[in-house]
Design an enzyme around this catalytic site. Structure first.
Site, PDB file in Angstrom:
ATOM      1  N   SER B 144       5.647  -4.107   1.673  1.00 22.19           N
ATOM      2  CA  SER B 144       4.806  -2.966   2.857  1.00 22.19           C
ATOM      3  C   SER B 144       2.803  -3.759   3.219  1.00 22.19           C
ATOM      4  O   SER B 144       2.776  -4.581   2.062  1.00 22.19           O
ATOM      5  CB  SER B 144       4.341  -2.005   2.095  1.00 22.19           C
ATOM      6  OG  SER B 144       3.362  -1.026   3.578  1.00 22.19           O
ATOM      7  N   TYR B 157       0.104   4.458  -3.265  1.00 22.28           N
ATOM      8  CA  TYR B 157       0.685   3.858  -3.291  1.00 22.28           C
ATOM      9  C   TYR B 157       0.889   2.051  -2.843  1.00 22.28           C
ATOM     10  O   TYR B 157       1.869   1.264  -3.148  1.00 22.28           O
ATOM     11  CB  TYR B 157       1.095   4.382  -1.672  1.00 22.28           C
ATOM     12  CG  TYR B 157       2.201   3.550  -0.771  1.00 22.28           C
ATOM     13  CD1 TYR B 157       3.811   3.578  -0.982  1.00 22.28           C
ATOM     14  CD2 TYR B 157       2.052   2.786   0.102  1.00 22.28           C
ATOM     15  CE1 TYR B 157       4.223   3.294  -0.439  1.00 22.28           C
ATOM     16  CE2 TYR B 157       3.066   2.352   1.103  1.00 22.28           C
ATOM     17  CZ  TYR B 157       4.288   2.475   0.379  1.00 22.28           C
ATOM     18  OH  TYR B 157       5.262   2.441   0.992  1.00 22.28           O
TER      19      TYR B 157
END
Lengths: 480, 251
Positions: B144, B157
Site C-alpha cells: 500500500s 496499518y
C-alpha cells in the site's frame, strides 16, 4: 562409397553460442551442486528456471535422462524456438549442442549421419564443398538437426520438398525407458516424433538425405506485388516453376495497398550460370556476421512509426521485377543470421511470433487476418507469406496444403493477447492451425481443434512415457 | 504455465474474499486462468466468492487459511502445491484496523501487525519456496502507499504494510534469476468494503483498476506497480517532505 570424417573438435564448432550460457556438468553427477538457470525461448518471454545439462556422448545423454528428477527433462538445441518448447521449469534441460559430431557422409549418394546437436550451419559448411545442400532450411541456419526433426521444420521449398522429416531416413531416439531405439519413417513412433516437440524422447542422431547442388549461389527472381490478391495470384500460378518461394509482406500498409509484398523465388544456380570469376570456387560458403546488438536494448524501439519507415524503404528498395540475380545462400535464406542476437532489438519485453496455416479454399481467413493486422497497425517488420505443398505425416506436424503467414510482434503491445486470441479463432474456424515451435500463448482449448492427431499423440506418449519423463513448459501449458 | 504475456493458468489467492483479489481473479479467468484456489477463513462470503468465479467457467477450490495462524501455513499450502503447479500466488489478505481504537488497545494493534506482516512473512516464504521448486511463477504482494511513509492518521496499518513491502522487495531480490517473479503492488486509496464510510483520499482507485494494473505488471514482469501510476511520482515527492511539514499536510 562412404567417407568417414574425423569427429568435429569443439574448436571447430562455429555456430554461435545458445542464448543461455550453458553450465557443463557431468550429467552423471546428478542434480546436486548445480543451480537452476533461467531459460527462455528466442522470443525472450516467460522465463523459467531449469538445470542445464550438456551431455557430450550418447551415454551421457542416457545418464542425464536417468538423473533428471521428478520434473522431467526436455532436449534443447540452439534455442531458436520462439516460445517455451525447450524450457522445463524446475526440471532438466539437456543442451544438445555438445553432441555435435558429423559421423559419416556418403558423398556420392548424398546421405549424412550426424548427431542431433549439429547445426544446419555446420552441415552447410561441411556439405556444400562436396556439392550437397540440406534438404530443408528455415529462415535461420542456427537450428540443430534434432530440433529440426522435433519441430518438423519447413522452408521456402515446402511446396516442392515437404518438411524436414520427409528427408530423414532414420533416427536414433532415446526414450523414457532409457533405451535407444532406431526409428524408421512410416512407424508410429516416427510420426509422433516428427513435429512432436521433443516429447517422445531425445533424438540422438539422424540419417538425412541431401539435395545435390552444383554451386553455392542462388539464382533469384524478385517482383513487387501491389496487394494481397495480386500476391496470392502470383504465388498460385508461378510457384511450381521455382524450388524456393517466399513473400515478405508489408503488414502496415492499409487501404488498397493492404498486403503489398516483395516476392522472391529462386533455385540453386547451375554451374554454367555463374560469372567466370565465381566459377573458380563455385561451392564456396563463407557467411559474414555483424556485431550483435548490445545486451540491454530499450524496449519500444520497434514502434509503429519506425517499422512503417522500415517497411516503406524495404518495399521501395526491392526491384519491381528482376530475374536471375545471383545471391549467396545466407542472403537468400538467412538474412537475419547476419545479426547475432537480433531478438534483442525487441527489448526486455521480448516478442511473439504468430504463424498459422489455412488450407486452400480458405483464403478468406487469410485475408481477414491480414486486414485485422493491418487495421490494428501491429508494428511487424517481419511478416512472411508462403504457399505450402502436401501435408506431412507427423501427427503434430504443422504444414498442410494452403497458406502460411508468420509475423513478429513486440509482446508489450497493449491488448495483443486478446487480439491474437481473436486471430486464433479465425484460423481455427477455417480449419487451420498455429505452429507449436513458434507458439507461446495459444488457448489450450483450441489445440485439439487445430491438431486432429493430438489424441493419438497423447495415447502414444502415455504408453511409451507413462511417468512423463519428457515434459516442457509448452507441454504443461497446452496439456500436450 | 504462464503464457508469453505473463497470464497464469492456475492462481492461488491468499485472502479469498479480498475485493482486489477477486477482481484480479475475474480478470485472469477471462483470459487464461482455469483453476483458482481461494484461501481464506471458511465463511459464506468465501463460498459465494467461489461460486462467483465458477460462474465465469473456472474450476474453483477453497482452502481454510488463517493469516493469524502461521503454524498451520506450511501444511496447508503444501497441500495446495502438491495438487499441481501454481502459476501465480496473490497475497491479498490484510486488515485496516481502526487507528484511534487500536492506539488505545495495543493488543488490537498487534492483531493488525500479525495479520498484515507476520502472516504474510510465513505464507510468503512458504509460497516462494514452492514456486522456486517448480521453477516458475509469480508472487504478487498487495502492499500500500500507506507503507511508503508513516502518517499520523493510520501509522499502525501503514507500518505493517511498510514491513510487508520491505519483506517482499527483499524476497524479490532473493528470488531474482530463479524463474520466480515477485511483484509489489502499491495501491493508493481503494474504494472498497475496507474503506467504506471513510473520507476519500485524492487519486482514489477501485479494485478493478488495481486488477488491471496487476495484469499489466505481469505482462511487463514489473517489480513494483503503483495504482494509479501517477502515485509513483507523487510519493517520490512526498517521501522527501520534511517531517514538520509532512505532519501538517492534509494527506
Amino acid at each position: 562409397m562412404s567417407a568417414e570424417r574425423a569427429p568435429a573438435t569443439p574448436t571447430e564448432h562455429t555456430a554461435p553460442p545458445a542464448p543461455v550460457t550453458p553450465v557443463t556438468p557431468a550429467p552423471t553427477a546428478g542434480r546436486d551442486g548445480y543451480l537452476p538457470v533461467p531459460v527462455t525461448g528466442w522470443g525472450r518471454t516467460a522465463p523459467s528456471a531449469a538445470l542445464l545439462m550438456r551431455p557430450r556422448t550418447h551415454d551421457e545423454a542416457v545418464a542425464a535422462v536417468h538423473h533428471c528428477g521428478s520434473r522431467g527433462a526436455i532436449a534443447r538445441g540452439l534455442g531458436r524456438a520462439y516460445g517455451d518448447a525447450a524450457q522445463n521449469a524446475g526440471g532438466a534441460v539437456l543442451d544438445m549442442t555438445g553432441l555435435d559430431r558429423i559421423r559419416t557422409i556418403d558423398a556420392e549418394g548424398g546421405v549424412v549421419v550426424c548427431d542431433a546437436g549439429v547445426s544446419l550451419h555446420r552441415l552447410m559448411e561441411v556439405l556444400l564443398p562436396l556439392g550437397w545442400f540440406v534438404p530443408v532450411t528455415p529462415g535461420t541456419r542456427y537450428v540443430t538437426v534434432g530440433g529440426a526433426v522435433c519441430a518438423d521444420i519447413h522452408g521456402k521449398n515446402h511446396h516442392v520438398s515437404g518438411s524436414f522429416s520427409r528427408h530423414v531416413l532414420s533416427l536414433e531416439l532415446l526414450t523414457a525407458d532409457g533405451e535407444v531405439r532406431t526409428v524408421l519413417p512410416g512407424t508410429e513412433l516416427f510420426d509422433a516424433t516428427a513435429g512432436g516437440m521433443g516429447l517422445t524422447g531425445v533424438v540422438l542422431s539422424t540419417t538425412l538425405r541431401l539435395h545435390p547442388v552444383q554451386t553455392s549461389l542462388m539464382s533469384v527472381d524478385t517482383e513487387r506485388t501491389t496487394d494481397l490478391d495480386d500476391l496470392m495470384a502470383r504465388l498460385t500460378t508461378g510457384d511450381d516453376r521455382y524450388r524456393y518461394s517466399v513473400a515478405w509482406i508489408d503488414l502496415l500498409a492499409r487501404g488498397a495497398a493492404t498486403g503489398r509484398a516483395v516476392l522472391t523465388r529462386g533455385d540453386h544456380a547451375p554451374l554454367d550460370a555463374l560469372p567466370a570469376r565465381a566459377r573458380r570456387r563455385p561451392l564456396e560458403f563463407r557467411p559474414r556476421r555483424l556485431p550483435a546488438p548490445p545486451g540491454p536494448v530499450p524496449g519500444g524501439l520497434l514502434g509503429r512509426t519506425s517499422v512503417s519507415v522500415f517497411n516503406e524503404l524495404w518495399y521501395r528498395r526491392a526491384p519491381r521485377a528482376r530475374r536471375g540475380r545471383m545471391q549467396g545462400i545466407p542472403a537468400f535464406f538467412h538474412p537475419l543470421d547476419g545479426v547475432p542476437h537480433w531478438n534483442r532489438v525487441y527489448g526486455r519485453g521480448g516478442f511473439v511470433q504468430y504463424q498459422f496455416v489455412v488450407g486452400h479454399g480458405r483464403e478468406e481467413a487469410l485475408r481477414e487476418v491480414v486486414r485485422r493486422v493491418a487495421g490494428r497497425g501491429c508494428p511487424s517488420f517481419l511478416a512472411v507469406l508462403k504457399r505450402f505443398g502436401e501435408g506431412d505425416p507427423g501427427w503434430l506436424s504443422f504444414p498442410m496444403p494452403g497458406w502460411t503467414l508468420a509475423l513478429d510482434v513486440p509482446a508489450g503491445l497493449p491488448g495483443l493477447d486478446a487480439f491474437l486470441d481473436g486471430l486464433d479463432q479465425v484460423v481455427a474456424d477455417a480449419g487451420g492451425r498455429v505452429y507449436l515451435a513458434k507458439d507461446s500463448r495459444l488457448r489450450p482449448e483450441l489445440l485439439t481443434v487445430m491438431y486432429p492427431g493430438l489424441d493419438r499423440f497423447r495415447a502414444l506418449r502415455a504408453r511409451i512415457d507413462p511417468r512423463g519423463v519428457f515434459v516442457s513448459d509448452l507441454a504443461r501449458r497446452l496439456s500436450l | 504455465m504462464k503464457d508469453a504475456f505473463g497470464t497464469p493458468q492456475t492462481l492461488l489467492v491468499l485472502g479469498g474474499t479480498s475485493e482486489i483479489g477477486l477482481a484480479t481473479a475475474r480478470r485472469l479467468v477471462a483470459r487464461r486462468a482455469r483453476t483458482v484456489w481461494l484461501a481464506g477463513r471458511p465463511s459464506p462470503s468465501l463460498d459465494s466468492a467461489a461460486d462467483g468465479l465458477r460462474e465465469l467457467g473456472a474450476d474453483v477450490r477453497t482452502v481454510p487459511f488463517d493469516a493469524l495462524d502461521p503454524s498451520g501455513h506450511e501444511e496447508l499450502l503444501g497441500k495446495v502445491f502438491a495438487e499441481g503447479d501454481i502459476d501465480m500466488v496473490l497475497l491479498a489478505f490484510g486488515v485496516l484496523g481502526d487507528q484511534a481504537h487500536d492506539e488505545a488497545r495495543p493488543l488490537a494493534a498487534v492483531r493488525v501487525a500479525q495479520t498484515n506482516y507476520t502472516g504474510a512473512v510465513s505464507s510468503g516464504l512458504i509460497c516462494a519456496g514452492a514456486l522456486q521448486a517448480q521453477g516458475h511463477g509469480s508472487l504478487v504482494v498487495l502492499s500500500s502507499v500507506a507503507g511508503e511513509r508513516a502518517r499520523r492518521a493510520n501509522f499502525i496499518y501503514g507500518s505493517s504494510k511498510a514491513g510487508l513491502d520491505a519483506f517482499a522487495q527483499g524476497l524479490g531480490d532473493a528470488l531474482h534469476g530463479t524463474g520466480v517473479h515477485v511483484m509489489v503492488v502499491r495501491p493508493g486509496f481503494v474504494r472498497s468494503r475496507m474503506t467504506a464510510g471513510m473520507a476519500e483520499a485524492p487519486l482514489a482507485t477501485t479494485p478493478d483498476q488495481v486488477a488491471r494494473a496487476i495484469e499489466r505488471g505481469l505482462r511487463r514482469r514489473s517489480e513494483t506497480v503503483w495504482v494509479p501510476g501517477v502515485l509513483r511520482v507523487v510519493m517520490s515527492a512526498l517521501r522527501h517532505v520534511p517531517r514538520p511539514l509532512f505532519r501538517r499536510l492534509p494527506v
